[in-house]
Design a protein around this motif. Sequence first.
Motif, short mmCIF file in Angstrom:
data_model
loop_
_atom_site.label_atom_id
_atom_site.label_comp_id
_atom_site.label_asym_id
_atom_site.label_seq_id
_atom_site.Cartn_x
_atom_site.Cartn_y
_atom_site.Cartn_z
N ASN A 352 91.72 73.22 31.28
CA ASN A 352 92.66 72.38 30.52
C ASN A 352 93.27 71.37 31.48
OD1 ASN A 352 95.80 72.09 29.48
ND2 ASN A 352 94.32 72.05 27.82
N ILE A 359 91.11 78.98 32.40
CA ILE A 359 91.09 80.16 31.52
C ILE A 359 89.75 80.87 31.68
CG2 ILE A 359 91.25 80.97 29.13
CD1 ILE A 359 92.83 78.34 28.60
N ILE A 368 94.81 83.47 32.42
CA ILE A 368 95.16 82.05 32.48
C ILE A 368 95.85 81.77 33.80
CG2 ILE A 368 96.40 80.14 31.36
CD1 ILE A 368 96.31 81.72 28.76
N ASP A 395 88.98 79.01 23.01
CA ASP A 395 89.24 77.59 23.18
C ASP A 395 90.75 77.35 23.19
OD1 ASP A 395 88.48 75.00 23.70
OD2 ASP A 395 88.34 74.42 21.59
N ILE A 396 91.17 76.28 23.87
CA ILE A 396 92.57 75.91 23.95
C ILE A 396 92.68 74.44 23.58
CG2 ILE A 396 92.45 75.27 26.41
CD1 ILE A 396 95.28 76.47 26.73
N ASN A 397 93.78 74.08 22.89
CA ASN A 397 93.92 72.67 22.50
C ASN A 397 94.34 71.83 23.70
OD1 ASN A 397 96.59 73.46 22.75
ND2 ASN A 397 97.26 72.58 20.81
N GLY A 400 97.68 72.42 25.27
CA GLY A 400 97.81 73.69 25.98
C GLY A 400 98.80 74.65 25.36
N LEU A 403 95.88 78.76 21.48
CA LEU A 403 94.69 79.42 22.02
C LEU A 403 94.01 80.17 20.88
CD1 LEU A 403 93.35 80.13 24.93
CD2 LEU A 403 94.46 82.34 24.60
#
Length: 746
Positions: A352, A359, A368, A395-397, A400, A403
């Motif tokens: 990220n 991650i 993390i 997955d993470i946006n 941040g 999740l």
Amino acid sequence: MDIHRCRFVDYTPHTITATAFSHSSSLTRPTTNDLRLAVGRSNGDIEIWNPKYNWTHELTFPGSRGRSIEGLCWSVSDEVGESPRLFSVGGSTYITEWDFHTLKPITNYDCNAGIIWSIAINSDGNKLAVGCDDGSVVIVDISGGFGSLEHDMICQRQDARILSIKWHENDLLVGGCADGRIRTWSAIGDTKGRIISTMRVDKSKTESTLVWSITILPKKRQIVSGDSTGSVKFWDLDHFALLQSFKVHEADILSLVNDINEEKIFSAGVDRKIHQFNLITSKNSSKWVHSFNRLLHSNDIRSMSIFESIGHNFLISGGVERSIVIQSIQQFHDGNYKKLLINQQKSNVIINETNNLIILWQDQEIKIWKLIPGSKHKLISKLKLSEDDNIVNVDINEQGNLLIVSSLNYVKVFILDSITKENKLNVSKIRDDSFTSLISGAKLVKFFSLTKFLILTYDEQIFTFTINIEDQTIQLDDEIELISSKTSSIGKLQYINVINNLIISPDGSKVVISRFNGSIEVYSLINQESSIITKLSSYPHIVKFSNNDKIVVLTDENKLYEFFINQQQSSNGLLTSWSKRNSEFLPQQFLTLDDKAQGIFIKEDRVWIYGSAWLAYFDLSINIPISKQYKNTSQTKKRNRDGLTINEETSSSTPTIDGNIDIVEENTDALELSLKQSQIDRLRQQIIQTDEEADVSTDKKPFWLTTKYRPIMKVDNFGLNEIIIVERPQFALPTTAAFNLPKLKI
């Protein structure tokens, strides 16, 4: 360019516990396109590897906590169009048959006996035999087709657990037992199910002797056994008498395999060495001799498998060291070998960039880390999920703060709050019962905006959702209707039409998917429009957006192409001008890499590609010179012929594309992928002349490659002029104590 090297991500591969090739060996036919290697791991995962073009990791059947894979076998039918079936056992009384399309078990069949230790299939491929810890052998009929397992019989019990089991054709079962005995059971006639002979190996003075491994030589009418004393013994299959005995191993022999001619035997086990025995035949007699041994593993060898065909022969081994070791049977004593250790073709690391987060997920755990300015790192969160299922995707946006975690049976969404004074991340789960009841699991989850995400289910359905952080709810937005993709090819594996790549455009408006059959399709997330971009004869290994209107495709042959998503955007066809000019003339240094590509990312005009032991880029704003420097002036071999992979030599050195592309043959800037070799050579010469006449000087490099970093797990953007490389050195992997071989000091 600043490069951040990161070595604190503590990923550890799991022990290899079982291996099996999908097809039996044959020296009268070439290697089938359907050939696959199944590799079982101690965490319950089963990996499917394709030996073509430097071994591609195609699928993973996800396991669960405490479910090690202890045995694998395939059933291949002679009927036209029938796909191979895969069965596994491990730590339970069940035989599991797997569905290649959904990656889920089709059937979990209870044998109604003890815990299963070993499994084997007969020569007709219609019956399984499993050896159990209560001393029974259970025969299961699988002739009914996919998902059909029916009880046949339970053979005569004895007191010792059965550690290894093998069929002699269809009429005899041979089992190695934990009391130092080899027993045979009849599988036909009036004596069906009865013990008909017992053979005893040498006893150890200090502990009970275990017969860990058995193999049968039907042409030579012999049985070969390997036991815990380190002895390899050859037995007469007709009279059940001992013929020869070798004590060459210093500890337990855990695996035995033989070649198709039954003239070579390979044994391996706890002492880390693989030994070869050769059959020496004279006029009146024949005998086995110990020929060679190799030390290629750093720890116990748990499993070996052999495959032979016209032009190819592989000996595969794996164990506690976690790596798949590939070598040639014919050049066993001094030939080349290949190790697949940390080969993250299915990555479990996310970068990220916005929040400097790394991650990692593995089994039931997510870690993390945050990179703090000053080259420091801090573990800010560790999530341990209560479910037994192994995590499949995370997955993470971009912001941040959200999740997503998916497995075979669940999808969970977590809110990541601000970091506390102790440099810990507050994590809370969104509990939405309606979402949980709607989605039972997913093999892929991806954010395409700050609060919108996409799910690819195991049934190949794609849904989009929106997260409401304030209300703690997850709302279903839409389902993407996929184009029906069917193939008429005969003899293909079940998953030929399965999605192998799914990517989302940078603006979140389009989804591109590719399939194992070579099809590449685009879908709009705005107006539900869909179309097939192209269909390659060589399937896309990795697909990535270079911008909102173009994609970069790396095929399994290491060929790189750039396509327009919509052909109407360009009057010159699907391929971009760079790809038309350069895709056919990639440097041989890149085409002949031994390690498979693991990932791609785009940074300005550069396409960065990396494998476990190399990192490269192509600058799409510059043409690659046709010169001796890049060794692309003449047609050369695509791969070094080391015998450790399968290469297909075709009349055209590139995959063909379905669809018409208007090409003017005299135009050196346009190159169709299906050109004949004579046309390619002519165009190559024209391009050389054009480049010499242009003689344009530039400070940019069109291509760059380094092998400085290894083993690489992940490479990605990390800022304006920065990239990050996540490495996992082999010496840092935790390991159990290995057998201490004597060292020779010279």
